[in-house]
Design a protein around this motif. Structure first.
Motif, short mmCIF file in Angstrom:
data_model
loop_
_atom_site.label_atom_id
_atom_site.label_comp_id
_atom_site.label_asym_id
_atom_site.label_seq_id
_atom_site.Cartn_x
_atom_site.Cartn_y
_atom_site.Cartn_z
N PRO A 89 -34.93 4.30 -21.37
CA PRO A 89 -34.79 5.65 -21.87
C PRO A 89 -35.98 6.42 -21.84
O PRO A 89 -37.00 5.95 -22.25
CB PRO A 89 -34.21 5.39 -23.20
N GLY A 90 -35.89 7.60 -21.54
CA GLY A 90 -36.98 8.68 -21.72
C GLY A 90 -37.70 8.55 -20.56
O GLY A 90 -39.02 9.37 -20.68
N VAL A 91 -37.78 8.05 -19.44
CA VAL A 91 -38.68 7.82 -18.29
C VAL A 91 -38.07 9.01 -17.26
O VAL A 91 -36.97 8.86 -16.94
CB VAL A 91 -38.66 6.54 -17.83
N ILE A 92 -38.96 9.54 -16.72
CA ILE A 92 -38.76 10.48 -15.43
C ILE A 92 -39.64 9.44 -14.24
O ILE A 92 -40.96 9.42 -14.42
CB ILE A 92 -39.38 11.71 -15.54
N PHE A 93 -38.98 9.01 -13.48
CA PHE A 93 -39.68 8.03 -12.54
C PHE A 93 -39.53 8.95 -11.09
O PHE A 93 -38.79 9.46 -10.57
CB PHE A 93 -38.80 6.93 -12.17
N THR A 94 -40.95 9.14 -10.59
CA THR A 94 -41.17 9.86 -9.45
C THR A 94 -41.71 9.13 -8.27
O THR A 94 -42.42 8.10 -8.39
CB THR A 94 -42.33 10.91 -9.72
N THR A 95 -41.25 9.64 -7.04
CA THR A 95 -41.57 8.62 -5.95
C THR A 95 -41.60 9.47 -4.59
O THR A 95 -40.74 10.57 -4.65
CB THR A 95 -40.67 7.47 -5.64
N PHE A 96 -42.04 8.98 -3.57
CA PHE A 96 -41.91 9.71 -2.37
C PHE A 96 -40.77 9.37 -1.86
O PHE A 96 -40.00 7.97 -2.21
CB PHE A 96 -43.07 9.22 -1.43
N GLY A 97 -39.99 10.08 -0.93
CA GLY A 97 -38.76 10.01 -0.60
C GLY A 97 -38.47 8.65 0.29
O GLY A 97 -37.50 8.07 0.44
#
Length: 380
Positions: A89-97
């Motif tokens: 909860p509360g996480v924005i996970f970012t990644t390359f496509g």
């Protein structure tokens, strides 16, 4: 367009192909006893198949596809860790496509996103830093992934976050280095390699000297190459000439881009933010000493692995591969993609079992995309 036109010139290519054939004949290599040249970088693998270079070169030359796809060599347990972080909860996970569709043991990041996790594709770790600025009440995690090529940009992003005091930004660090797995392959008594085409993008950062051990300790030629057809053909010719002349050294075909000693700004950022991990697991190669990077204690506040108590912070490292999956053998040059019993059957771009089928640098994706796709005959 200058280098595109120069390095895709058909007339020049025919000349280099003729020179390759002449040297190959001098060496005496044949289809039955080929010279085995490993292109380390997955970008080179795709270029070889995109331009049909494997079909144009002398029949006595065999390209062996190396472990130079950072998404592909990531073990499934690390994908599981990504999913576990993203589902908090509360996480924005970012990644390359590139990493979105890589399967873990439970699901991929794309499947986790479909299940409700806030997972966002970004083009740079600085995009993740900006998300952290805009979302001070959320934890923003960037999936730090790649060889030395992408490591500097992640390091610079951590430095920027530290300057701003962005306590809600962190990196799940999976950055790895090229030389250690090459050493592991060369030390494998069952692996026969006659020479290497070295990675161009990685070498822009680290230079050419980190490959000296390949020539000095193992007596194998290596030529750092660019990514256009003539780059690769010229590099093959340079490798063959070293073999013919019974010498081994590091040569730089990609001199227009790669400096001998690398990029000092990038190397300084890497040295400031990272240190070697004692060991790191590679898909298909197992644990390799000093082959991964981790975030230094000075930047521990930005280390997602420590912040969330996951991955190597807990000692959990391995996960079983899907039954019949041959990613490890393909990635280390022991098997061609089409020899995998799952290729085109249980493993397709729509239903991948491993990263090699969905990564933009994966060998299986290259075979599938550029006409090399041939489903393996069923075992009797």
């Amino acid at each position: 367009m200058k280098y595109v036109q120069e390095f895709r010139d058909p007339k020049a290519a025919r000349g280099v192909l003729a020179a390759i054939a002449a040297v190959a004949d001098e060496i005496g290599c044949t289809a039955a006893e080929p010279v085995r040249i490993m292109e380390i970088c997955g970008g080179h693998t795709h270029a070889i198949f995109r331009y049909g270079l494997d079909k144009l070169v002398h029949e006595g030359i065999e390209f062996i596809h190396g472990p130079g796809c950072p998404v592909c060599v990531l073990p499934m347990a690390r994908v599981d860790d990504c999913v576990a972080i993203a589902e908090r909860p509360g996480v924005i996970f970012t990644t390359f496509g590139d990493a979105m569709r890589v399967p873990g043991t439970r699901k991929s990041l794309l499947q986790a996103k479909a299940d409700g996790a806030d997972i966002r594709m970004v083009y740079s770790p600085l995009d993740a830093v900006e998300l952290a600025r805009r979302n001070p009440g959320r934890e923003v995690v960037f999936f730090g992934l790649g060889f030395e090529t992408t490591t500097p940009s992640t390091a610079l992003s951590i430095q920027q976050a530290a300057r701003e005091g962005l306590g809600n930004f962190s990196v799940f660090c999976n950055h790895i280095t090229v030389p250690p797995p090459i050493r592991a392959l060369l030390e494998d008594p069952h692996m026969r390699l006659d020479g290497f085409v070295g990675p161009g993008h990685v070498s822009m950062v680290i230079g050419t000297h980190p490959y000296d051990f390949i020539a000095e300790e193992f007596g194998k030629p290596i030529v750092v190459a660019g990514f256009e057809p003539l780059d690769l053909l010229q590099s093959v010719l340079m490798v063959l000439r070293q073999i013919r002349d019974t010498r081994a050294c590091v040569e730089n075909q990609y001199g227009r881009v790669v400096p001998e000693h690398g990029n000092p700004v990038s190397l300084a950022a890497i040295a400031d933010v990272y240190e070697e991990r004692p060991t790191f697991e590679w898909r298909g190669l197992g644990e390799i000493d000093s082959s991964g990077l981790r975030i230094r204690e000075a930047y521990a506040a930005y280390d997602a692995e420590e912040k969330f108590g996951i991955g190597y912070a807990t000692g959990r490292r391995t996960a079983e591969e899907p039954e019949g999956c041959a990613c490890g053998a393909v990635m280390t040059g022991r098997m061609k993609p089409t020899a995998c019993p799952q290729f085109g059957r249980g493993c397709t771009p729509d239903t991948p079992l491993g990263a090699l089928m969905v990564s933009s640098e994966g060998a299986c994706a290259a075979y599938w995309t550029y006409g090399g796709a041939r489903v393996a005959e069923p075992a009797e």
